[in-house]
Write a protein that holds these residues in place. Structure first.
Motif, PDB file in Angstrom:
ATOM      1  N   LYS A 196       4.629  40.199 -39.187  1.00  0.00           N
ATOM      2  CA  LYS A 196       3.979  39.345 -38.033  1.00  0.00           C
ATOM      3  C   LYS A 196       4.296  37.834 -38.487  1.00  0.00           C
ATOM      4  CE  LYS A 196       0.383  41.934 -36.004  1.00  0.00           C
ATOM      5  NZ  LYS A 196      -1.154  42.244 -35.728  1.00  0.00           N
ATOM      6  N   MET A 197       3.936  37.649 -40.028  1.00  0.00           N
ATOM      7  CA  MET A 197       4.369  36.444 -40.229  1.00  0.00           C
ATOM      8  C   MET A 197       5.731  35.962 -40.275  1.00  0.00           C
ATOM      9  SD  MET A 197       2.442  33.888 -41.081  1.00  0.00           S
ATOM     10  CE  MET A 197       2.442  32.329 -41.978  1.00  0.00           C
ATOM     11  N   VAL A 198       6.675  36.885 -40.744  1.00  0.00           N
ATOM     12  CA  VAL A 198       7.894  36.775 -40.747  1.00  0.00           C
ATOM     13  C   VAL A 198       8.735  36.483 -39.347  1.00  0.00           C
ATOM     14  CG1 VAL A 198      10.402  37.933 -41.469  1.00  0.00           C
ATOM     15  CG2 VAL A 198       8.419  38.099 -43.217  1.00  0.00           C
ATOM     16  N   THR A 199       8.281  37.467 -38.393  1.00  0.00           N
ATOM     17  CA  THR A 199       8.754  37.280 -37.014  1.00  0.00           C
ATOM     18  C   THR A 199       8.412  35.762 -36.693  1.00  0.00           C
ATOM     19  OG1 THR A 199       8.424  39.466 -36.833  1.00  0.00           O
ATOM     20  CG2 THR A 199       8.490  38.173 -34.870  1.00  0.00           C
ATOM     21  N   ALA A 200       7.190  35.428 -36.843  1.00  0.00           N
ATOM     22  CA  ALA A 200       6.814  34.003 -36.214  1.00  0.00           C
ATOM     23  C   ALA A 200       7.553  33.109 -36.810  1.00  0.00           C
ATOM     24  CB  ALA A 200       5.096  33.970 -36.295  1.00  0.00           C
ATOM     25  N   ALA A 201       7.710  33.159 -38.119  1.00  0.00           N
ATOM     26  CA  ALA A 201       8.356  31.945 -39.018  1.00  0.00           C
ATOM     27  C   ALA A 201       9.703  31.956 -38.447  1.00  0.00           C
ATOM     28  CB  ALA A 201       8.251  32.245 -40.478  1.00  0.00           C
ATOM     29  N   SER A 202      10.549  33.276 -38.306  1.00  0.00           N
ATOM     30  CA  SER A 202      11.923  33.134 -37.983  1.00  0.00           C
ATOM     31  C   SER A 202      12.070  32.622 -36.678  1.00  0.00           C
ATOM     32  CB  SER A 202      12.157  34.644 -37.862  1.00  0.00           C
ATOM     33  OG  SER A 202      13.703  34.804 -37.466  1.00  0.00           O
ATOM     34  N   GLU A 203      11.301  32.777 -35.690  1.00  0.00           N
ATOM     35  CA  GLU A 203      11.275  32.324 -34.609  1.00  0.00           C
ATOM     36  C   GLU A 203      11.092  30.846 -34.347  1.00  0.00           C
ATOM     37  OE1 GLU A 203      11.990  31.869 -30.477  1.00  0.00           O
ATOM     38  OE2 GLU A 203      12.218  33.461 -31.475  1.00  0.00           O
ATOM     39  N   LEU A 204      10.333  30.237 -34.934  1.00  0.00           N
ATOM     40  CA  LEU A 204      10.044  28.786 -35.099  1.00  0.00           C
ATOM     41  C   LEU A 204      10.993  28.109 -35.809  1.00  0.00           C
ATOM     42  CD1 LEU A 204       6.026  28.950 -35.973  1.00  0.00           C
ATOM     43  CD2 LEU A 204       7.371  28.274 -33.544  1.00  0.00           C
ATOM     44  N   ALA A 205      11.536  28.691 -36.848  1.00  0.00           N
ATOM     45  CA  ALA A 205      12.876  28.274 -37.570  1.00  0.00           C
ATOM     46  C   ALA A 205      14.191  27.922 -36.620  1.00  0.00           C
ATOM     47  CB  ALA A 205      13.116  28.738 -38.806  1.00  0.00           C
ATOM     48  N   ASP A 239       4.562  32.213 -21.621  1.00  0.00           N
ATOM     49  CA  ASP A 239       5.580  33.167 -21.566  1.00  0.00           C
ATOM     50  C   ASP A 239       6.542  33.034 -20.336  1.00  0.00           C
ATOM     51  OD1 ASP A 239       4.588  34.143 -23.775  1.00  0.00           O
ATOM     52  OD2 ASP A 239       3.456  35.778 -23.077  1.00  0.00           O
ATOM     53  N   GLY A 240       7.812  33.080 -20.763  1.00  0.00           N
ATOM     54  CA  GLY A 240       9.062  33.056 -19.771  1.00  0.00           C
ATOM     55  C   GLY A 240       9.598  31.669 -19.686  1.00  0.00           C
ATOM     56  N   TYR A 241       8.793  30.667 -19.922  1.00  0.00           N
ATOM     57  CA  TYR A 241       9.323  29.267 -19.816  1.00  0.00           C
ATOM     58  C   TYR A 241      10.396  28.828 -21.003  1.00  0.00           C
ATOM     59  CZ  TYR A 241      10.042  24.295 -19.603  1.00  0.00           C
ATOM     60  OH  TYR A 241      10.487  22.967 -19.631  1.00  0.00           O
ATOM     61  N   THR A 242      11.711  28.669 -20.784  1.00  0.00           N
ATOM     62  CA  THR A 242      12.514  28.181 -21.580  1.00  0.00           C
ATOM     63  C   THR A 242      13.525  27.139 -21.115  1.00  0.00           C
ATOM     64  OG1 THR A 242      14.366  28.927 -22.912  1.00  0.00           O
ATOM     65  CG2 THR A 242      14.135  29.909 -20.716  1.00  0.00           C
ATOM     66  N   THR A 243      13.965  26.309 -22.060  1.00  0.00           N
ATOM     67  CA  THR A 243      14.823  25.190 -21.880  1.00  0.00           C
ATOM     68  C   THR A 243      16.402  25.678 -22.243  1.00  0.00           C
ATOM     69  OG1 THR A 243      14.453  24.122 -23.732  1.00  0.00           O
ATOM     70  CG2 THR A 243      13.104  23.552 -21.718  1.00  0.00           C
ATOM     71  N   GLY A 244      16.319  27.058 -22.915  1.00  0.00           N
ATOM     72  CA  GLY A 244      17.747  27.495 -23.327  1.00  0.00           C
ATOM     73  C   GLY A 244      17.954  28.490 -22.670  1.00  0.00           C
ATOM     74  N   SER A 245      18.610  29.644 -23.328  1.00  0.00           N
ATOM     75  CA  SER A 245      18.929  30.758 -22.603  1.00  0.00           C
ATOM     76  C   SER A 245      18.130  32.056 -23.305  1.00  0.00           C
ATOM     77  CB  SER A 245      20.510  30.947 -23.219  1.00  0.00           C
ATOM     78  OG  SER A 245      20.526  31.066 -24.743  1.00  0.00           O
ATOM     79  N   GLY A 246      17.099  32.062 -23.911  1.00  0.00           N
ATOM     80  CA  GLY A 246      16.094  32.739 -24.500  1.00  0.00           C
ATOM     81  C   GLY A 246      15.381  33.267 -23.347  1.00  0.00           C
ATOM     82  N   LEU A 247      14.306  34.311 -23.790  1.00  0.00           N
ATOM     83  CA  LEU A 247      13.396  34.718 -22.986  1.00  0.00           C
ATOM     84  C   LEU A 247      12.124  33.901 -22.438  1.00  0.00           C
ATOM     85  CD1 LEU A 247      13.529  38.476 -24.101  1.00  0.00           C
ATOM     86  CD2 LEU A 247      14.762  37.438 -22.400  1.00  0.00           C
ATOM     87  N   GLY A 248      11.980  32.982 -23.558  1.00  0.00           N
ATOM     88  CA  GLY A 248      10.741  32.064 -23.498  1.00  0.00           C
ATOM     89  C   GLY A 248       9.630  32.560 -23.994  1.00  0.00           C
ATOM     90  N   LEU A 249       9.621  33.257 -24.906  1.00  0.00           N
ATOM     91  CA  LEU A 249       8.555  33.904 -25.701  1.00  0.00           C
ATOM     92  C   LEU A 249       8.174  33.419 -27.041  1.00  0.00           C
ATOM     93  CD1 LEU A 249       9.335  37.904 -24.706  1.00  0.00           C
ATOM     94  CD2 LEU A 249       7.700  36.268 -23.571  1.00  0.00           C
ATOM     95  N   GLY A 250       9.247  32.560 -27.590  1.00  0.00           N
ATOM     96  CA  GLY A 250       9.064  32.064 -28.832  1.00  0.00           C
ATOM     97  C   GLY A 250       7.777  31.558 -29.287  1.00  0.00           C
ATOM     98  N   LEU A 251       7.192  30.454 -28.707  1.00  0.00           N
ATOM     99  CA  LEU A 251       6.177  29.662 -29.099  1.00  0.00           C
ATOM    100  C   LEU A 251       4.955  30.400 -28.808  1.00  0.00           C
ATOM    101  CD1 LEU A 251       6.812  25.847 -28.059  1.00  0.00           C
ATOM    102  CD2 LEU A 251       6.778  26.818 -30.336  1.00  0.00           C
ATOM    103  N   GLY A 252       4.730  30.972 -27.622  1.00  0.00           N
ATOM    104  CA  GLY A 252       3.447  31.631 -27.287  1.00  0.00           C
ATOM    105  C   GLY A 252       3.593  32.988 -28.330  1.00  0.00           C
TER     106      GLY A 252
END
Length: 133
Positions: A39-48, A93-106
């Motif tokens: 969980k910690m690695v996944t969150a950190a990877s997304e934020l980085a 969830d679902g909001y993005t300014t890029g090409s991703g899924l918009g799930l990163g921050l949440g």
């Protein structure tokens, strides 16, 4: 109480890999089980990755923590990018300014025990995540 700390620049994909490796190592040292490590690695990877893609890179700080009854890991992501115009919207969830899924921050917020975000237009963004054992 802060047990140890380390800070380094994150500017590219190789640095994102380093973030993942160090977060896994420090989570293991804190005594986290495999699920909490992941969980910690996944969150950190997304934020980085967000910091590199949207914030033009920045700095990551890892902090090994110890309180009277528990151990933890805090990871802080700081960039001098354009900032997030609407943090509340960006957390949805679902909001993005890029090409991703918009799930990163949440998604990152749901994976950790503590999550703070401070962003100012034209000044950058600071996100801190903490997980406790």
């Amino acid at each position: 109480m802060l047990l140890k700390a380390e800070s380094f620049a994150v500017l590219n994909d190789a640095d994102i890999v380093r973030v993942r490796q160090l977060v896994r190592q420090w989570s293991t040292e804190a005594g986290f089980g495999l699920i909490d490590q992941t969980k910690m690695v996944t969150a950190a990877s997304e934020l980085a990755r967000n910091m590199v893609l949207y914030g033009k890179g920045g700095r990551v700080s890892l902090e090994a923590l110890n309180s009277d009854v528990r151990r933890g890991l805090r990871v802080v992501f700081e960039d001098k990018g354009p900032g997030i115009a609407n943090v509340d919207l960006a957390m949805q969830d679902g909001y993005t300014t890029g090409s991703g899924l918009g799930l990163g921050l949440g998604g990152a917020k749901r994976l950790v025990n503590e999550f703070t975000i401070d962003s100012r237009a034209g000044e950058g963004t600071r996100v801190a995540i903490t997980r406790w054992k």
